[in-house]
Design a protein around this motif. Structure first.
Motif, mmCIF file in Angstrom:
data_model
loop_
_atom_site.group_PDB
_atom_site.id
_atom_site.type_symbol
_atom_site.label_atom_id
_atom_site.label_comp_id
_atom_site.label_asym_id
_atom_site.label_seq_id
_atom_site.Cartn_x
_atom_site.Cartn_y
_atom_site.Cartn_z
ATOM 1 N N GLU A 1 0.811 -1.220 0.000
ATOM 2 C CA GLU A 1 0.000 0.000 0.000
ATOM 3 C C GLU A 1 0.849 1.278 0.000
ATOM 4 O O GLU A 1 0.413 2.308 -0.480
ATOM 5 N N TYR A 2 2.057 1.213 0.532
ATOM 6 C CA TYR A 2 2.923 2.403 0.495
ATOM 7 C C TYR A 2 3.240 2.759 -0.960
ATOM 8 O O TYR A 2 3.186 3.905 -1.380
ATOM 9 N N THR A 3 3.601 1.733 -1.724
ATOM 10 C CA THR A 3 3.929 1.964 -3.131
ATOM 11 C C THR A 3 2.690 2.399 -3.908
ATOM 12 O O THR A 3 2.772 3.264 -4.776
ATOM 13 N N TYR A 4 1.565 1.807 -3.557
ATOM 14 C CA TYR A 4 0.313 2.183 -4.223
ATOM 15 C C TYR A 4 0.099 3.695 -4.109
ATOM 16 O O TYR A 4 -0.165 4.385 -5.098
ATOM 17 N N SER A 5 0.258 4.233 -2.899
ATOM 18 C CA SER A 5 0.044 5.668 -2.686
ATOM 19 C C SER A 5 1.068 6.502 -3.447
ATOM 20 O O SER A 5 0.744 7.550 -4.010
ATOM 21 N N ILE A 6 2.293 6.033 -3.451
ATOM 22 C CA ILE A 6 3.354 6.756 -4.162
ATOM 23 C C ILE A 6 3.050 6.814 -5.658
ATOM 24 O O ILE A 6 3.166 7.855 -6.305
ATOM 25 N N MET A 7 2.621 5.679 -6.193
ATOM 26 C CA MET A 7 2.336 5.641 -7.631
ATOM 27 C C MET A 7 1.159 6.549 -7.982
ATOM 28 O O MET A 7 1.190 7.293 -8.958
ATOM 29 N N GLU A 8 0.131 6.510 -7.155
ATOM 30 C CA GLU A 8 -1.027 7.381 -7.395
ATOM 31 C C GLU A 8 -0.627 8.851 -7.370
ATOM 32 O O GLU A 8 -1.001 9.630 -8.242
ATOM 33 N N ARG A 9 0.164 9.208 -6.368
ATOM 34 C CA ARG A 9 0.535 10.612 -6.192
ATOM 35 C C ARG A 9 1.443 11.064 -7.346
ATOM 36 O O ARG A 9 1.282 12.161 -7.882
ATOM 37 N N ALA A 10 2.351 10.187 -7.726
ATOM 38 C CA ALA A 10 3.261 10.536 -8.824
ATOM 39 C C ALA A 10 2.481 10.695 -10.120
ATOM 40 O O ALA A 10 2.729 11.611 -10.910
ATOM 41 N N ARG A 11 1.525 9.836 -10.336
ATOM 42 C CA ARG A 11 0.774 9.889 -11.588
ATOM 43 C C ARG A 11 -0.100 11.148 -11.634
ATOM 44 O O ARG A 11 -0.218 11.801 -12.682
ATOM 45 N N LEU A 12 -0.700 11.501 -10.489
ATOM 46 C CA LEU A 12 -1.491 12.744 -10.441
ATOM 47 C C LEU A 12 -0.598 13.942 -10.744
ATOM 48 O O LEU A 12 -0.988 14.856 -11.483
ATOM 49 N N ALA A 13 0.614 13.944 -10.195
ATOM 50 C CA ALA A 13 1.548 15.045 -10.471
ATOM 51 C C ALA A 13 1.913 15.050 -11.952
ATOM 52 O O ALA A 13 1.973 16.109 -12.591
ATOM 53 N N ALA A 14 2.134 13.869 -12.513
ATOM 54 C CA ALA A 14 2.502 13.777 -13.930
ATOM 55 C C ALA A 14 1.397 14.368 -14.806
ATOM 56 O O ALA A 14 1.662 15.146 -15.723
ATOM 57 N N LEU A 15 0.148 14.034 -14.481
ATOM 58 C CA LEU A 15 -0.972 14.513 -15.298
ATOM 59 C C LEU A 15 -1.257 15.990 -15.046
ATOM 60 O O LEU A 15 -2.009 16.615 -15.783
ATOM 61 N N SER A 16 -0.667 16.554 -13.990
ATOM 62 C CA SER A 16 -0.773 18.004 -13.775
ATOM 63 C C SER A 16 0.467 18.722 -14.286
ATOM 64 O O SER A 16 0.650 19.894 -13.977
ATOM 65 N N GLY A 17 1.333 18.023 -15.004
ATOM 66 C CA GLY A 17 2.414 18.725 -15.685
ATOM 67 C C GLY A 17 3.811 18.526 -15.131
ATOM 68 O O GLY A 17 4.749 19.158 -15.599
ATOM 69 N N ASP A 18 3.983 17.658 -14.129
ATOM 70 C CA ASP A 18 5.339 17.424 -13.622
ATOM 71 C C ASP A 18 6.055 16.416 -14.524
ATOM 72 O O ASP A 18 5.872 15.210 -14.416
ATOM 73 N N LYS A 19 6.894 16.970 -15.406
ATOM 74 C CA LYS A 19 7.541 16.116 -16.407
ATOM 75 C C LYS A 19 8.532 15.130 -15.807
ATOM 76 O O LYS A 19 8.808 14.083 -16.383
ATOM 77 N N THR A 20 9.063 15.479 -14.642
ATOM 78 C CA THR A 20 10.051 14.584 -14.039
ATOM 79 C C THR A 20 9.388 13.349 -13.423
ATOM 80 O O THR A 20 10.069 12.445 -12.965
ATOM 81 N N LEU A 21 8.055 13.339 -13.390
ATOM 82 C CA LEU A 21 7.352 12.151 -12.893
ATOM 83 C C LEU A 21 6.447 11.535 -13.970
ATOM 84 O O LEU A 21 5.739 10.563 -13.701
ATOM 85 N N ALA A 22 6.503 12.094 -15.179
ATOM 86 C CA ALA A 22 5.615 11.614 -16.247
ATOM 87 C C ALA A 22 6.235 10.431 -16.992
ATOM 88 O O ALA A 22 6.394 10.446 -18.204
ATOM 89 N N LEU A 23 6.606 9.418 -16.225
ATOM 90 C CA LEU A 23 7.267 8.247 -16.796
ATOM 91 C C LEU A 23 6.416 7.017 -16.480
ATOM 92 O O LEU A 23 5.790 6.957 -15.418
ATOM 93 N N PRO A 24 6.414 6.028 -17.379
ATOM 94 C CA PRO A 24 5.659 4.814 -17.050
ATOM 95 C C PRO A 24 6.305 4.058 -15.884
ATOM 96 O O PRO A 24 7.495 4.206 -15.613
ATOM 97 N N PHE A 25 5.488 3.262 -15.214
ATOM 98 C CA PHE A 25 5.951 2.468 -14.066
ATOM 99 C C PHE A 25 6.156 1.009 -14.458
ATOM 100 O O PHE A 25 5.354 0.441 -15.181
ATOM 101 N N ILE A 26 7.194 0.421 -13.902
ATOM 102 C CA ILE A 26 7.311 -1.029 -13.939
ATOM 103 C C ILE A 26 7.194 -1.523 -12.500
ATOM 104 O O ILE A 26 7.608 -0.834 -11.566
#
Lengths: 267, 320
Positions: B225-250
């Motif tokens: 669940e820790y990673t789940y939250s991190i991924m969600e937060r990073a993706r929300l930032a990416a979709l709001s324009g943070d290019k340094t987090l706009a990368l796909p996840f493995i």
């Protein structure tokens, strides 16, 4: 945080001369450099002394768009000058600005609707800028109500509570901070809040220091847009730091660089 | 506020292509494309996701150590030989992309040399046409040496090499760039470090557009669940324009799932181990999908089937 670069303004000598001589190199250079420095929009103002402001606005918009389809904030007290620019804009334009004056609202809001433009509403009317915060709130509410009647989305509305030079009206600075907080509560979702930042330090020494300090204070109470000097590196670093401290941007060690990359849309 | 933004996000997650075809200087017969979406996972009514999540099967250059009897039952026949394992994973189990984990190079295993590892990678590339992810042993110095050798030996194949972390990213990014591969940027379940490693790697000149993020994870019941939250937060930032987090996840959720006691030992009251272990991996992987994973590395062929069914169903265009 929406950042509007203030440099393309006929009040500056280099721009005034460029407009007079139709020297587009100066304008394109200012446009491109401001976008690289992190501007989201470019303010376009022909200045008070342009003999034919409509033609000057058309020329400026075209000159900028030779450098790229950048979003433009068309800045003029004259609706016909703004309209001349709107017709030419390739990206979503921003109207800078209307007041709460009925005649202005009736001219500019239909233009915002027609061109799907963002619009700045100044919390003042034909009688000028009210001294009291409550009166500015009333005017902000009038603008919001009229804009909503014209189907302009709240996300496209930017209310400017109007900051005055701290050397002239020092008590305005804290009052405007209070107004920002209050105007945010006027609607749900709230309108955007904007300031013409450089006003706060007109005719002061240490202008940069005053500008960046006040901007951070205003951001802390909810400001989310500003017209400012994007070439001021310390100011931009303060914006990025405030964004991070307000939890609007995710922290990392290189948070200043991360902000620059986010903002720099032309590599 | 954030939701209102996202309804009409103009920002995309980077699109990353793994594997190089012959005409591109590689020898793959297929590629895998991930990312490119401008919306949250499976929010297909609010944006577009041109590339559904991809599923990799993991193989290794020696049998999984201390693992579940269920994995031995399924992979035991082939796991002495990575080439046979790779062929079976593609031909019988339908893997579109493989992840080769070079566990023999781990100092606590055989401590195999980078050159030996590179030879294994070449053999696997010769045996199958699907694109390849290559994972080092997970020891920063050895990862750097092994992945540098692999990058050179597989020049032009556009492998996805992992992982580059704070301690070794320079040593891995340089050969990966020089020899035409993609990189996995690895960070220890920490969103701030995840963002930072992306910036550090791209500062070396390695393009963000060829990086896949691994925020690392625990398995189901072990901190997922820790990673789940991190991924969600990073993706929300990416979709709001943070290019340094706009990368796909493995997500290497298979590795984590099969380490858990639920996957390894029969626990009274929890039913048949074969079923429980596969379900453990399937549930963990499904969670990662919902958190935004674009590429999942799985271990069990049945989990692969389960996840593919889920992805197909979730990717159907919604009727509104």
């Amino acid at each position: 945080m929406l950042l509007i670069g203030e440099k393309i303004n006929g009040m500056f000598k280099n721009v005034r001369e460029a407009v007079q001589n139709r020297d587009s190199r100066v304008i394109k250079d200012l446009a491109l450099r401001q976008m690289k420095a992190g501007a989201d929009y470019l303010d376009v103002n022909v200045g008070p002394s342009a003999p034919d402001p409509v033609t000057a606005m058309e020329w400026l918009v075209n000159a900028i768009q030779e450098a790229g389809d950048f979003p433009l904030a068309l800045d003029s007290p004259k609706p016909e000058v703004i309209k001349a620019g709107l017709k030419l804009c390739k990206a979503k334009p921003l109207i800078n600005s209307t007041t709460a004056e009925a005649a202005k609202l009736e001219t500019l809001l239909p233009l915002a609707e027609e061109y799907r433009a963002k619009i700045i509403g100044l919390a003042m009317d034909e009688k000028g800028i009210p001294a009291e915060i409550s009166a500015r709130l009333e005017l902000a509410l009038q603008i919001l109500a009229s804009a909503t009647e014209h189907d302009i989305p709240l996300d496209d509305i930017y209310i400017d509570p109007l900051i005055l030079p701290v050397g002239v009206a020092q008590d305005t600075a804290p009052k405007v901070l209070e107004a920002i907080g209050e105007i945010r509560k006027l609607s749900e979702p709230s309108p955007h809040l904007i300031l013409g930042l450089s006003n706060v330090s007109q005719r002061c020494l240490n202008r940069d220091l005053i500008n960046r300090t006040y901007l951070v204070m205003a951001m802390a109470v909810g400001l989310d847009a500003a017209i400012l000097d994007v070439f001021d590196d310390r100011l931009m670093e303060s914006v990025s730091t405030a964004q991070m401290l307000l939890n609007r941007d995710i922290y990392c060690e290189s948070f200043v660089e991360a902000f620059r990359r986010k903002k720099n849309k032309v590599y | 506020m954030m939701e209102r933004y996202l309804e009409s996000s103009n920002e995309n997650v980077n699109r990353v292509i793994i594997g190089a075809l012959q005409q591109e200087g590689g020898s793959r017969t297929s590629q895998v494309i991930i990312g490119g979406q401008n919306t949250l996972p499976f929010y297909l009514w609010s944006g577009s996701a041109p590339n559904p999540p991809a599923l990799a099967l993991e193989i290794a250059d020696r049998p999984w150590p201390e693992t579940s009897p269920e994995l031995e039952r399924v992979c035991g026949e082939v796991w002495q030989d990575p080439v046979s394992w790779a062929k079976k994973a593609v031909a019988e189990w339908g893997a579109q992309i493989l992840c080769l984990r070079l566990i023999s190079t781990h100092p606590d295993q055989l401590d195999a040399s980078p050159q030996e590892a590179a030879q294994t990678v070449k053999k696997v590339l010769a045996a199958v046409g699907v694109p390849l992810i290559v994972k080092g042993p997970g020891v920063p110095d050895k990862d750097a040496a092994v992945l540098a050798a692999v990058a050179e030996a597989a020049r032009g194949e556009n492998l996805l090499l992992g992982g580059a972390g704070q301690e070794n990213y320079r040593k891995i990014a340089e050969p990966a760039l020089k020899h035409g591969h993609c990189l996995i940027a690895e960070s220890p379940i920490d969103i701030n470090l995840a963002k930072q490693i992306n910036i550090l790697i791209s500062d070396t000149g390695f393009p963000l557009e060829r990086i896949v993020m691994d925020p690392t994870t625990g398995g189901l019941g072990y901190g997922l669940e820790y990673t789940y939250s991190i991924m969600e937060r990073a993706r929300l930032a990416a979709l709001s324009g943070d290019k340094t987090l706009a990368l796909p996840f493995i997500s290497f959720i298979g590795f984590e799932s099969w380490r858990s006691k639920e996957a390894k030992t029969q626990i009274p009251g929890l039913g048949d181990l074969s079923r429980l272990s596969v379900n453990w991996e399937t549930c963990g992987a499904t969670s990662m999908l919902l958190a935004g994973a674009d590429l999942l590395a799985l271990w069990h062929p049945q989990s692969l089937k389960n996840l593919q069914t889920t992805i197909d169903k979730f990717s159907a265009k919604p009727e509104l």
